[in-house]
Design an enzyme around this catalytic site. Structure first.
Site, PDB file in Angstrom:
ATOM      1  N   LYS A 267      44.707  37.938  44.282  1.00  0.00           N
ATOM      2  CA  LYS A 267      45.493  36.708  44.384  1.00  0.00           C
ATOM      3  C   LYS A 267      46.953  36.882  43.968  1.00  0.00           C
ATOM      4  CE  LYS A 267      42.600  34.744  41.758  1.00  0.00           C
ATOM      5  NZ  LYS A 267      41.921  34.160  40.745  1.00  0.00           N
TER       6      LYS A 267
ATOM      7  N   GLY B   5      44.093  45.457  31.500  1.00  0.00           N
ATOM      8  CA  GLY B   5      44.876  44.274  31.142  1.00  0.00           C
ATOM      9  C   GLY B   5      46.171  44.641  30.444  1.00  0.00           C
TER      10      GLY B   5
ATOM     11  N   GLY C 249      43.172  47.797  36.050  1.00  0.00           N
ATOM     12  CA  GLY C 249      41.791  48.253  35.939  1.00  0.00           C
ATOM     13  C   GLY C 249      41.164  48.630  37.262  1.00  0.00           C
TER      14      GLY C 249
ATOM     15  N   ARG D 132      36.599  57.572  28.198  1.00  0.00           N
ATOM     16  CA  ARG D 132      37.377  56.977  27.103  1.00  0.00           C
ATOM     17  C   ARG D 132      37.190  57.747  25.795  1.00  0.00           C
ATOM     18  NH1 ARG D 132      37.062  50.593  28.558  1.00  0.00           N
ATOM     19  NH2 ARG D 132      39.008  50.608  29.704  1.00  0.00           N
TER      20      ARG D 132
HETATM   21  P1  ADP Z   1      43.962  45.480  39.129  1.00  0.00           P
HETATM   22  O1  ADP Z   1      42.688  45.230  38.349  1.00  0.00           O
HETATM   23  O2  ADP Z   1      44.214  46.924  39.342  1.00  0.00           O
HETATM   24  O3  ADP Z   1      45.131  44.735  38.572  1.00  0.00           O
HETATM   25  P2  ADP Z   1      43.312  43.430  41.036  1.00  0.00           P
HETATM   26  O4  ADP Z   1      42.243  42.903  40.128  1.00  0.00           O
HETATM   27  O5  ADP Z   1      44.527  42.637  41.185  1.00  0.00           O
HETATM   28  O6  ADP Z   1      43.703  44.923  40.611  1.00  0.00           O
HETATM   29  O7  ADP Z   1      42.753  43.664  42.501  1.00  0.00           O
HETATM   30  C1  ADP Z   1      41.505  44.142  42.797  1.00  0.00           C
HETATM   31  C2  ADP Z   1      40.771  43.239  43.711  1.00  0.00           C
HETATM   32  O8  ADP Z   1      41.523  42.884  44.866  1.00  0.00           O
HETATM   33  C3  ADP Z   1      39.543  43.903  44.227  1.00  0.00           C
HETATM   34  O9  ADP Z   1      38.400  43.219  43.761  1.00  0.00           O
HETATM   35  C4  ADP Z   1      39.690  43.821  45.744  1.00  0.00           C
HETATM   36  O10 ADP Z   1      38.496  43.569  46.403  1.00  0.00           O
HETATM   37  C5  ADP Z   1      40.634  42.673  45.924  1.00  0.00           C
HETATM   38  N1  ADP Z   1      41.260  42.711  47.246  1.00  0.00           N
HETATM   39  C6  ADP Z   1      42.013  43.685  47.784  1.00  0.00           C
HETATM   40  N2  ADP Z   1      42.375  43.391  49.046  1.00  0.00           N
HETATM   41  C7  ADP Z   1      41.837  42.194  49.310  1.00  0.00           C
HETATM   42  C8  ADP Z   1      41.849  41.336  50.465  1.00  0.00           C
HETATM   43  N3  ADP Z   1      42.489  41.671  51.580  1.00  0.00           N
HETATM   44  N4  ADP Z   1      41.181  40.146  50.383  1.00  0.00           N
HETATM   45  C9  ADP Z   1      40.522  39.810  49.255  1.00  0.00           C
HETATM   46  N5  ADP Z   1      40.480  40.567  48.146  1.00  0.00           N
HETATM   47  C10 ADP Z   1      41.131  41.743  48.174  1.00  0.00           C
END
Ligand code: ADP
Ligand code: MG
Length: 393
Positions: free
Chosen positions: A200, A373, A350, A35
């Site tokens: 989710k 975010g 992130g 960063r």
């Molecule tokens: P970003 O931060 O890039 O927006 P998210 O926070 O939405 O991404 O997603 C990341 C999380 O999703 C990780 O912690 C990962 O473990 C979880 N994840 C991915 N696939 C699965 C799965 N099949 N079941 C449960 N959690 C999952």
């Protein structure tokens, strides 16, 4: 179009630059200085153009007095000084006589960093609550304000919106790069495909709602895929189910049957842990005790067909549980597919950015957003207050 640092004469001006120095620190050592490096372009431009450079940033969260010590920007100033190859004046205050006189003593090309803006949060959340008086005070310290902290642009804080409300302003090179790259979704070269994963459905509803109208295809993986599979009547065992959003998933599948592409096979664990028993099956064959944790080989092939034709690709959310090696193959394979594609490839979020950087694929992407975010809210189609407040050209 927003005004940028290039639209101003910086000569001899006190230029306040809000940067994102929110770096990870462990045992008093910066474990990733990316960063700081990302902010150098704007800082160097200001130096080269004879500005008196005043830098501000937050670092971590400050809830109580004891949070201050480990969140001082002191060591960031030292690292910055090495990277710039010049002295950086560090002032361990966020207001007051010492800070004001140090700023007034600055000569053109000199750089000053003030203490963590969130130290002001101890006194009634003044920074994070965008206290009017604080924004006005900080603005009074300079002649021009440049916002180059993309990671906080989705927040209305005194150190971005507050200052910008009071003096002339513009964006820096980093924010400009983010807007230009993430902005491709508003006028994409087609086919335009979105890869959506993560945990989710509820985290991504707004992203889906915004992008489903813009994209040609949405490839769904990750934990959220299982709620969609359940909505289409398939067994999902003990996989993540967002029961409150099954109806939403059903509506989307009914409305956009050719646009939303779901996994056809799944890699499953008995538990979510390293060394657990792993199996792979078609999504129609999921057993009660299985937890779906990654997309399977056939799904990877299916996704590849869509991706290979695409001209613009936006990726948010790992398609598997990448924290555990056994379930990182899907995400790795998508990286490998994208690596060789001649398309615009934008990564936001992130955890997605972290996964792609850790897997070593950053350089093969057109852009990996630095703001978790903030990039997510951009993909949701929201206007970001830290950018919104900046004057138009
Ligand atoms: P970003 O931060 O890039 O927006 P998210 O926070 O939405 O991404 O997603 C990341 C999380 O999703 C990780 O912690 C990962 O473990 C979880 N994840 C991915 N696939 C699965 C799965 N099949 N079941 C449960 N959690 C999952
Ligand atoms: Mg996340």
């Amino acid at each position: 179009m927003k005004k940028t640092i290039r639209d101003y004469d910086l000569n001899n001006k006190k230029v306040i630059i809000r940067v994102d120095f929110n770096v990870p620190i462990k045992d008093g050592i910066i474990t990733d200085d990316n960063r700081i490096k990302e902010s150098l372009k704007t800082i160097k431009y200001a130096i080269d153009n004879n500005a008196k450079v005043i830098l501000m940033s937050h670092l971590g969260r400050i809830k109580e007095e004891s949070d201050k010590e480990k969140n001082s920007l002191d060591i960031v100033a030292k690292r910055l000084s090495e990277l710039l190859n010049q002295d950086v004046v560090f002032i361990n205050e966020t207001r007051g006589k010492k800070l004001e006189s140090a700023i007034n003593n600055l000569k053109p090309k000199e750089v000053l960093l003030m203490e963590n803006t969130r130290f002001e949060d101890l006194d009634g959340n003044k920074e994070s609550g965008n206290d009017k008086e604080l924004g006005k005070y900080w603005a009074s310290l300079g002649d021009l304000f440049i916002n180059d902290a993309f990671g906080t642009c989705h927040r209305s804080h005194a150190s971005n919106v507050g200052i910008a409300s009071n003096i002339e302003n513009g964006i820096g090179f980093l924010v400009e790069k983010e807007i230009n790259n993430l902005g491709v979704l508003n006028n994409p070269e087609r086919p335009f495909t979105v890869i959506l994963g993560g945990a989710k459905v509820s985290d991504k509803i707004k992203v889906i709602e915004n992008l489903v109208n813009k994209a040609d295809y949405i490839l769904i993986g990750g934990g959220m895929a299982y709620t969609f599979l359940s909505a289409s009547g398939l067994p999902i065992g003990k996989s993540l189910l967002d029961s409150e959003n099954i109806e939403f998933a059903k509506t989307m599948l009914d409305k956009y049957p050719d646009k939303i592409i779901l996994p056809i096979d799944s890699v499953n664990g008995k538990d979510i842990s390293h060394g657990t028993e792993v199996s792979e099956c078609f999504v129609s064959d999921m057993k009660d005790d299985m937890i779906g944790l990654d997309i399977g080989h056939t799904t990877i092939k299916l996704f590849k067909q869509y991706l290979s034709d695409s001209k613009t690709i936006i990726w948010n959310g790992p398609v598997g549980y990448t924290e555990i090696e056994e379930f990182s193959n899907g995400t790795k394979s998508i990286c490998e597919i994208l690596k060789n594609l001649d398309a615009i490839k934008i990564v936001g979020g992130g955890d997605t950015a972290a996964a792609i950087i850790n897997l070593g694929y950053k350089d093969y992407m057109t852009h990996v957003s630095t703001g978790g975010g903030a990039s997510l809210e951009f993909l949701e189609g929201k206007t970001l207050p830290g950018i919104e407040i900046i004057s138009d050209k």
